[in-house]
Motif scaffolding. Sequence first.
Motif, PDB file in Angstrom:
ATOM      1  N   SER A   1       0.938  -0.853   0.346  1.00 36.62           N
ATOM      2  CA  SER A   1       0.073  -0.313   0.193  1.00 36.62           C
ATOM      3  C   SER A   1       0.484   1.245  -0.282  1.00 36.62           C
ATOM      4  O   SER A   1       1.993   1.010   0.150  1.00 36.62           O
ATOM      5  N   LEU A   2       0.413   2.500  -0.070  1.00 39.64           N
ATOM      6  CA  LEU A   2       1.007   3.751  -0.274  1.00 39.64           C
ATOM      7  C   LEU A   2       1.985   3.812   0.973  1.00 39.64           C
ATOM      8  O   LEU A   2       3.153   4.343   1.071  1.00 39.64           O
ATOM      9  N   ASN A   3       0.975   3.572   1.856  1.00 43.34           N
ATOM     10  CA  ASN A   3       0.872   3.954   3.568  1.00 43.34           C
ATOM     11  C   ASN A   3       2.261   2.787   3.628  1.00 43.34           C
ATOM     12  O   ASN A   3       3.199   3.465   4.606  1.00 43.34           O
ATOM     13  N   LYS A   4       2.325   1.853   3.146  1.00 49.24           N
ATOM     14  CA  LYS A   4       3.558   0.944   3.324  1.00 49.24           C
ATOM     15  C   LYS A   4       4.402   1.625   2.521  1.00 49.24           C
ATOM     16  O   LYS A   4       5.953   1.697   3.217  1.00 49.24           O
ATOM     17  N   ILE A   5       4.588   2.091   1.898  1.00 51.11           N
ATOM     18  CA  ILE A   5       5.845   2.631   0.953  1.00 51.11           C
ATOM     19  C   ILE A   5       6.247   3.534   1.450  1.00 51.11           C
ATOM     20  O   ILE A   5       7.306   3.789   1.767  1.00 51.11           O
ATOM     21  N   ILE A   6       5.517   4.597   2.494  1.00 47.34           N
ATOM     22  CA  ILE A   6       5.803   5.272   2.844  1.00 47.34           C
ATOM     23  C   ILE A   6       6.408   4.601   3.812  1.00 47.34           C
ATOM     24  O   ILE A   6       7.652   5.785   4.572  1.00 47.34           O
ATOM     25  N   ASP A   7       6.403   4.123   5.046  1.00 48.54           N
ATOM     26  CA  ASP A   7       6.890   3.351   5.922  1.00 48.54           C
ATOM     27  C   ASP A   7       7.705   2.964   5.438  1.00 48.54           C
ATOM     28  O   ASP A   7       9.077   3.293   6.379  1.00 48.54           O
ATOM     29  N   LEU A   8       7.710   2.503   4.700  1.00 47.13           N
ATOM     30  CA  LEU A   8       9.760   1.684   4.084  1.00 47.13           C
ATOM     31  C   LEU A   8      10.809   3.143   3.951  1.00 47.13           C
ATOM     32  O   LEU A   8      11.548   2.903   4.067  1.00 47.13           O
ATOM     33  N   ALA A   9       9.608   3.722   3.317  1.00 47.19           N
ATOM     34  CA  ALA A   9      10.932   5.602   2.604  1.00 47.19           C
ATOM     35  C   ALA A   9      11.397   6.211   4.643  1.00 47.19           C
ATOM     36  O   ALA A   9      12.735   6.590   4.298  1.00 47.19           O
ATOM     37  N   ARG A  10      10.632   5.778   5.489  1.00 49.34           N
ATOM     38  CA  ARG A  10      11.717   6.196   6.719  1.00 49.34           C
ATOM     39  C   ARG A  10      12.002   5.522   7.380  1.00 49.34           C
ATOM     40  O   ARG A  10      13.085   6.505   7.972  1.00 49.34           O
ATOM     41  N   ALA A  11      12.158   4.106   7.063  1.00 50.74           N
ATOM     42  CA  ALA A  11      12.926   3.435   7.658  1.00 50.74           C
ATOM     43  C   ALA A  11      14.458   3.465   6.886  1.00 50.74           C
ATOM     44  O   ALA A  11      15.020   2.718   7.107  1.00 50.74           O
ATOM     45  N   VAL A  12      14.427   4.024   5.460  1.00 45.67           N
ATOM     46  CA  VAL A  12      15.662   3.713   4.487  1.00 45.67           C
ATOM     47  C   VAL A  12      15.755   5.417   5.308  1.00 45.67           C
ATOM     48  O   VAL A  12      17.104   5.425   5.148  1.00 45.67           O
ATOM     49  N   ASN A  13      15.248   6.616   5.294  1.00 44.80           N
ATOM     50  CA  ASN A  13      16.029   7.858   5.807  1.00 44.80           C
ATOM     51  C   ASN A  13      16.352   7.369   7.014  1.00 44.80           C
ATOM     52  O   ASN A  13      17.503   8.006   7.125  1.00 44.80           O
TER      53      ASN A  13
END
Length: 284
Positions: free
Chosen positions: A265-277
Amino acid sequence: MWNLNYDSVKEVVSALESEGLAMSKKFGQNFLIDHNARAMIAEKIGAKAGTTTWEIGPGMGSITALVLKEKASVKAFEIDNGFCRLLKDRAFGDEENFTLIQGDALKTIAKESEVPDIIYGNLPYNVGSVIIARLIESSILPERMVFTLQKEVVERICAHENSDDYSSFSTLCQLDYIPQLAFVIRKGCFYPEPQVESAVVVMEKRKESLVEENLRATFLEVNRLIFSQRRKTIKNNLKALNLKAIDSVLSQANLLGSERAETLSLNKIIDLARAVNSDKLSSL
């Protein structure tokens, strides 16, 4: 303002011929000759007196005329020299609310310093998605965007996870907007008749973006990367980032790494981006 009958193929062709113009396949020009379809688009645009708008690819100005009729301002971006001449010299040259910017919109829009209330346009099928992506990636985010596009492109804009239409373009468009396929336009409403089906998408801006500003660049990078090779797992695609601790990043986002982008989901991709950040910041 001129009084061309945009519903008449004969008058449209005559106007073109009088200016020595020919429709260019290069720029994907198809003219909307159905009054009801144009009226429905104008209604979705929703321009009022004092509204600032940008129109991408006005062509002969059939939608332009309707927006100007509402006393809104129109800044039109047109790449074709012949249509620029027609718009400026014959159609709207005496309209104080009309401004013409000549050149490739992908280049000229980047030079604008202010964002309008609304952006709209009948976008060429070959570059429509590129134009929309460029606007969003450049943080050119008006309150509403209304575009006529190939129906398949609109379906991609509106798609969600576990759909064949779901892509990095879908998530990009939904980051700041709530898109909706407003209506389909039959092929016979255009001249010349296109080979593909068209649809109008209305993109209403969210009250707040789904990502905070300091995460935006990382989200765009991660979003593009995980969809870049759809048959690969997200872990394999993320290896290109050379993360300090990729397994830790995946765990932080509650992901296994074996998932594929189209299932997220879009929210899960955002979670992944936060972890990468977080991983990037820890490496500084």
